[in-house]
Design a protein around this motif. Structure first.
Motif, PDB file in Angstrom:
ATOM      1  N   LEU A 169       0.809  -1.215   0.000  1.00  0.00           N
ATOM      2  CA  LEU A 169       0.000   0.000   0.000  1.00  0.00           C
ATOM      3  C   LEU A 169       0.842   1.265   0.000  1.00  0.00           C
ATOM      4  O   LEU A 169       0.290   2.368   0.051  1.00  0.00           O
ATOM      5  CB  LEU A 169      -0.936  -0.003   1.218  1.00  0.00           C
ATOM      6  N   VAL A 217     -10.073  -7.860   3.520  1.00  0.00           N
ATOM      7  CA  VAL A 217      -9.958  -6.421   3.230  1.00  0.00           C
ATOM      8  C   VAL A 217      -8.553  -6.113   2.729  1.00  0.00           C
ATOM      9  O   VAL A 217      -7.577  -6.713   3.177  1.00  0.00           O
ATOM     10  CB  VAL A 217     -10.287  -5.575   4.479  1.00  0.00           C
ATOM     11  N   ASP A 218      -8.460  -5.170   1.803  1.00  0.00           N
ATOM     12  CA  ASP A 218      -7.177  -4.867   1.179  1.00  0.00           C
ATOM     13  C   ASP A 218      -6.784  -3.398   1.252  1.00  0.00           C
ATOM     14  O   ASP A 218      -5.629  -3.057   0.978  1.00  0.00           O
ATOM     15  CB  ASP A 218      -7.189  -5.287  -0.303  1.00  0.00           C
ATOM     16  N   SER A 219      -7.700  -2.510   1.574  1.00  0.00           N
ATOM     17  CA  SER A 219      -7.367  -1.089   1.627  1.00  0.00           C
ATOM     18  C   SER A 219      -6.859  -0.713   3.014  1.00  0.00           C
ATOM     19  O   SER A 219      -7.122  -1.403   4.006  1.00  0.00           O
ATOM     20  CB  SER A 219      -8.600  -0.247   1.294  1.00  0.00           C
ATOM     21  N   TYR A 220      -6.140   0.408   3.080  1.00  0.00           N
ATOM     22  CA  TYR A 220      -5.621   0.883   4.365  1.00  0.00           C
ATOM     23  C   TYR A 220      -6.755   1.189   5.336  1.00  0.00           C
ATOM     24  O   TYR A 220      -6.719   0.780   6.500  1.00  0.00           O
ATOM     25  CB  TYR A 220      -4.764   2.126   4.138  1.00  0.00           C
ATOM     26  N   TRP A 221      -7.788   1.893   4.856  1.00  0.00           N
ATOM     27  CA  TRP A 221      -8.885   2.256   5.737  1.00  0.00           C
ATOM     28  C   TRP A 221      -9.703   1.035   6.138  1.00  0.00           C
ATOM     29  O   TRP A 221     -10.217   0.962   7.259  1.00  0.00           O
ATOM     30  CB  TRP A 221      -9.771   3.314   5.070  1.00  0.00           C
ATOM     31  N   GLY A 222      -9.811   0.066   5.250  1.00  0.00           N
ATOM     32  CA  GLY A 222     -10.493  -1.172   5.617  1.00  0.00           C
ATOM     33  C   GLY A 222      -9.755  -1.918   6.711  1.00  0.00           C
ATOM     34  O   GLY A 222     -10.368  -2.433   7.660  1.00  0.00           O
TER      35      GLY A 222
END
Length: 400
Positions: free
Chosen positions: A46, A101-106
């Motif tokens: 990321l 989940v793969d996003s930073y916020w997720g």
């Protein structure tokens, strides 16, 4: 003739209660610690800064810390059996989602809810303490504290499962283990025969410095353990270029040593006094902090390994000693006092990784972080010496 503190059937159930609580605590801590072993992978994938990466690591810590306060009170009121079961059931959901989940916020959201598992410590302390007489509580709570081994299980197991079967499998396995443990605990566990009366936090807080000094000591001993367990895989990878699996294995060794030292600290506290153990623990921790400060500029694997392993032993023994003092100082409000002291310890694990990330981003060194640990050790040592000089008679119980 005075009646025994525990009837024979209660004494017979104490070992089973201790075993169940320790296993439940270990499972909760393994869920609480899922993110940190894979932090370097998230950072690379990321494109995260050191500060954002270590903030991701620290998010579960802060929620788990703050929730120890209400969960300690809930345990006093409803009993450890119900509350521990509820924590395990709830923790299964974010553990499963972690695999997908793969996003930073997720990941931040999942980490936030994984923090609930970190509140489990405040549930187990009054649950276990209620099963044991005062002269055995130090050792019993030290054994319960071996549930910290869940951090080592996550540090070693998470990278290995992720490497061979993928992160979705890791999440599903963690969720299933939490669910099975919840069912077993609900069926087999019994609340202690000597439950604490529900206690208002105001009554405990009015104890003043007698409470706050325990919170400070746990802030450093347990906070230092959590911070290093979170931070160590990334530090080893940065310093020595280890793979995630190798760095996780070495971080697991740190967690295992700290975990094994905790019951030793409790056992020694039962025999020579908790403040004596704490004096040794803070001297040893301070020496290791100074050594790591010097090594940060030119890290070498042998002295770094020796410093971290002995640091783990001193921090772990300090953990056990502090929680010998908590039920002794607050015998009728153990859950509430545990919530506050435990929250302080968890917060002690939240701030250092973030500080380390900021220091690394701005000064390209980790040395200043270890300087901070050294300074805290000096202050805590002064507090413990004052406690030793000021002890006279038995503490006045805080009741609701």
């Amino acid at each position: 003739m005075a009646a025994p503190e525990h009837p024979p059937n209660a004494r017979g159930g104490s070992n089973r209660a201790l075993l169940l609580a320790t296993v439940a605590f270990a499972v909760s801590f393994s869920a609480w610690s899922l993110i940190a072993p894979l932090a370097k992978t998230f950072q690379d994938n990321l494109d995260l800064s050191n500060t954002r990466t270590l903030f991701l690591n620290a998010v579960p810590v802060v929620l788990g810390s703050l929730l120890r306060i209400p969960f300690g009170a809930l345990t006093d009121r409803y009993g450890g059996r119900r509350v521990f079961t509820a924590i395990l059931l709830f923790s299964a959901a974010p553990a499963a989602l972690f695999g997908f989940v793969d996003s930073y916020w997720g990941l931040l959201v999942v980490g936030f809810f994984l923090g609930v598992a970190g509140a489990s410590f405040a549930v187990g302390v009054p649950f276990v303490a209620g099963w044991f007489p005062k002269e055995r509580q130090g050792f019993a709570l030290g054994v319960y504290g071996m549930g910290n081994i869940g951090t080592a299980v996550a540090a070693f197991g998470a990278p290995a499962i992720n490497k061979h079967w993928g992160r979705p499998t890791l999440g599903v396995v963690a969720a299933l283990v939490a669910l099975v443990t919840a069912v077993v605990f609900s069926v087999l566990a019994e609340n202690p025969p000597r439950p604490g009366a529900p206690t208002r936090y105001g009554d405990v807080i009015r104890a003043g410095w007698r409470l706050y000094r325990l919170a400070l000591l746990y802030f450093v001993t347990f906070g230092g353990f959590v911070a290093m367990a979170i931070f160590l895989p990334k530090l080893l990878k940065d310093w020595f270029g280890y793979s995630l699996t190798d760095a996780g294995l070495r971080a697991a060794g740190f967690a295992v040593i700290a975990t094994l030292a905790r019951p030793l600290g409790g056992w020694l506290s039962d025999r020579i006094g908790a403040t004596t153990v704490l004096v040794v623990a803070f001297i040893g921790t301070g020496i290791n902090a100074a050594a790591l400060t010097l090594l940060a500029g030119n890290p070498r694997i042998v002295p770094v390994t020796l410093s971290f392993l002995t640091l783990a032993a001193f921090l772990g023994s300090g953990n056990g000693a502090v929680f010998k003092l908590v039920p002794h100082e607050f015998p009728d409000a153990t859950g509430a006092a545990t919530g506050i002291v435990g929250a302080a310890g968890g917060l002690g694990g939240f701030f250092p990784p973030i500080v380390m990330g900021i220091v690394k981003d701005h000064f390209d060194t980790y040395a200043l972080g270890f300087v901070g640990l050294f300074a805290f050790c000096l202050f805590c040592l002064a507090v413990v010496v004052a406690m030793r000089r000021g002890r006279h008679g038995a503490p006045t119980p805080v009741t609701g």
